[in-house]
Design a protein around this motif. Structure first.
Motif, short mmCIF file in Angstrom:
data_model
loop_
_atom_site.label_atom_id
_atom_site.label_comp_id
_atom_site.label_asym_id
_atom_site.label_seq_id
_atom_site.Cartn_x
_atom_site.Cartn_y
_atom_site.Cartn_z
N LEU A 1 0.86 -1.36 0.18
CA LEU A 1 -0.16 -0.05 0.12
C LEU A 1 1.02 1.26 -0.03
O LEU A 1 0.70 2.11 -0.77
N ALA A 2 2.10 1.17 0.75
CA ALA A 2 2.87 2.36 0.84
C ALA A 2 3.52 2.71 -0.67
O ALA A 2 3.42 3.99 -0.99
N GLY A 3 3.92 1.76 -1.21
CA GLY A 3 4.38 1.94 -2.37
C GLY A 3 3.39 2.48 -3.53
O GLY A 3 3.86 3.16 -4.33
N LYS A 4 2.22 1.95 -3.26
CA LYS A 4 1.11 2.43 -4.72
C LYS A 4 0.85 3.83 -4.07
O LYS A 4 0.44 4.69 -4.83
N THR A 5 0.95 4.25 -2.65
CA THR A 5 0.45 5.40 -2.28
C THR A 5 1.54 6.60 -2.58
O THR A 5 1.33 7.72 -3.04
N ILE A 6 2.82 6.13 -2.72
CA ILE A 6 3.98 6.81 -3.11
C ILE A 6 3.64 7.28 -4.56
O ILE A 6 3.81 8.47 -5.01
N THR A 7 3.40 6.46 -5.35
CA THR A 7 3.00 6.54 -6.80
C THR A 7 1.83 7.68 -6.86
O THR A 7 1.82 8.73 -7.77
N TRP A 8 0.88 7.37 -6.10
CA TRP A 8 -0.44 8.08 -6.32
C TRP A 8 0.05 9.75 -5.71
O TRP A 8 -0.66 10.47 -6.28
#
Lengths: 418, 418
Positions: free
Chosen positions: B407-414
């Motif tokens: 989730l953290a990875g996806k949120t960085i991208t977001w």
């Protein structure tokens, strides 16, 4: 010969001496109680120096105060009640019976010029209320031999002082209280006047009533156990809420009691654990007090309540456990004395009523050992007692003193014919 | 790159350091809590001397502990939770989120060789539980500007120590806690992993779930007043029993809550006065806690409960008074982050679930100020928390750490695409 107003004067005096803004403070074994007893001794001194030179008085091994006016016969008529009160108590509970008794004794002493045909006794029982250590009828149960010394000695008040220490402070030894039973000797009848502490006589518009006996009591602690759970995260359908089971029982004891005309059932205390706003109650502790004049009815109520609690516990996924606090059988009073009391009331106020006593009284302990006993109730206003709002119309108090005096006269005759 | 087992090792270490036989004892502002924070600082030291030399950390004006790994962008992704616990608490509530956050931060530091594309922060909120002074979300509300300093400063713990004094002891000034709001700067997303503290995921057989938001709460104190009366002398039909009215409400809140699929209503505390076995209850004080994710549903439940209480009071000859303890609106989480969280869970364990949070969390305060927020829940065993029986399968904890990392990875991208 009887002066009912003298009783009102004494009641007012005692209130001025032993009550504060919150009510009477004659808690047994306390300095205020000892002050009340010292004040009462002064009244006895006055009586013995004027009307009754033979008057004797002493404290028995349990702290009961016995006043004796010796008569031609050793057979004794006893009048009694208690000077101790609950904290923040009323101006009548207990002391009315003692001070009315003092006036009746005075009246009899005057009537018979100091020597009545039977011995007249007046008793101020010690610690009727049990308000400090939780042991009601302390002195009268010692007298009756129904004391429970081992259980009682370690009872503590809210400051952690033991009953044993409080007694020692007043000069009594807990081991010896049973010696008060010696006072049973020659007692032929016991009469006790008390406020009703309930609303029945007031509702009927009657000042006075004859007490048929004291109701039996079943007193239990009930613990429901469910599962403590977070109030936010625990869906309704998975809860095991100990309070819900207890709430059902709190409501169900009412139809159980109402099946019988004179029964009462009371849940007086509920405690919740952990007892915080954010947790489903995991444990709920309640007390139940049930009373009736009929042993079978009382047993039926207890069985009904226990069955209901099992059902509710099961419905809520909880368990339930009953632990007896205390119980006492119903104690009927003497049929002859009930009849005489009824006559005395009819002659005094023209109307009477038979009713049971829900509250316990020292009279129950006296009756238990076979001494013929009866109580007379005077109307309470709004059924209130055990607080400063406790009250009775002054005219009713005067009527009660007159009726008690009439009953004492009839009882003397009755004793002489036994 | 992520090492979920390292989180378990840290959790076990912290438990050994700060729990006793009764459970976790990291009560906020206590020596044990300070010990937990010192232990956590040692972990940061290790991290900065090995993988992340740029790591910075500081305590804000309200005692929240902020760890910062500076990134190419000042926009920050924040991971957080709290190290404090209730007394006799569990081994996961709060600290799981902090230690999982530390592992995710470590993993990101490794992945980006110390400089990630956005700044990564980790926050250990101060006094989430409010267990000592009754003020939940202390640190995060100071951060969010929803603090209540004047009401809070005089709060006392069970030893009579004020919140103000406890803060001062730890080096904080109650007047200044609002300065924590400065930490809001550049925060672009907030992620919090927490145990569910309820039974839903376990019942569904799912390890992880996406939290839709935190339920609104209506928290009230309710007082029923009837008439204290003698349990022996007061006939059933004349009683004004405050417990009976309260018992009816304790049962009625359940159908009121069950009208709505996700509502809960809890009577957590009942107190009876005088609360003795021999008196009809004259006053009954209860607490009510009601929660739902929908503002209108919550308002309807409150209205229903108040109407029911009035009806029951009238039926029992009592009065009822409601006094608000506290309330909070429902707080929905960010739709985008909910979607990303769902994806991360699906990728990690193949199955997901959307559910609201009944308990409050620091995430609610963060969401209130408009910072995009989401929480992930990991299954709790038996729905238990706030006691030492709180538990989660260790495999589920590892899965939660992996999913949080995803989730953290996806949120960085977001964040980079905002």
């Amino acid at each position: 010969m009887i002066d009912p107003k003298a009783v009102l004067t004494h009641l007012d005096e005692l209130r001025a001496l032993t009550a504060d803004d919150d009510g009477a403070q004659r808690l047994a074994w306390s300095p205020v109680w000892l002050k009340a007893r010292a004040w009462f001794e002064e009244k006895l001194t006055t009586l013995s120096t004027t009307i009754a030179p033979n008057l004797e008085h002493h404290y028995d091994a349990a702290g009961n105060h016995w006043v004796t006016l010796p008569g031609a016969s050793e057979k004794a008529l006893v009048l009694g009640s208690h000077l101790d009160s609950v904290p923040n108590g009323g101006w009548l509970d207990g002391c009315l019976g003692v001070l009315a008794g003092l006036e009746v004794l005075t009246s009899i002493a005057k009537q018979y010029k100091g020597e009545p045909p039977v011995t007249i006794k007046l008793v101020d029982w010690a610690d009727e209320e049990g308000a400090r250590f939780g042991r009601s009828l302390f002195g009268s149960s010692a007298f009756a031999g129904t004391h429970s010394i081992e259980a009682d000695r370690v009872r503590t008040d809210r400051d952690g002082l033991t009953l044993e220490a409080a007694l020692a402070h007043c000069g009594y030894t807990v081991e010896s209280i049973g010696e008060a039973a010696i006072e049973q000797k020659n007692l032929s009848a016991y009469l006790e006047l008390h406020i009703e502490q309930g609303p029945i006589l007031e509702k009927l518009g009657k000042p006075l009533g004859v007490v048929q006996g004291t109701k039996g009591v079943e007193r239990w602690a009930i613990t429901f156990r469910g599962q403590e759970a977070h109030s936010g995260s625990t869906p309704m359908e998975v809860r095991r809420d100990a309070l819900a089971a207890c709430a059902k029982l709190a409501l169900e004891i009412r139809p159980i009691a109402r099946k019988h005309p004179q029964s009462v059932a009371t849940m007086g205390s509920v405690k919740t654990f952990p007892g915080i706003v954010t947790a489903v109650v995991g444990r709920c502790e309640a007390t139940l007090d049930m009373r009736d004049l009929d042993t079978k009815v009382l047993a039926q109520m207890l069985a009904d309540a226990q069955a209901a609690s099992e059902k509710f516990a099961a419905e809520e996924g909880c368990t339930v456990e009953w632990s007896k606090i205390w119980s006492i059988e119903p104690i009927p009073f003497n049929a002859d004395l009930i009849r005489l009391c009824d006559q005395a009331i009819m002659e005094t106020v023209g109307v009477s009523e038979h009713l049971p006593s829900g509250p316990l009284h020292d009279a129950a302990e006296v009756a238990r050992v076979g001494i013929p006993t009866v109580m007379m109730f005077v109307q309470s206003l709004n059924g209130l007692s055990h607080n400063k709002a406790e009250d009775t119309i002054r005219e009713h108090i005067e009527q009660a003193v007159s009726a008690l005096n009439a009953l004492a006269g009839k009882t003397i005759t009755w004793i002489l014919h036994q």
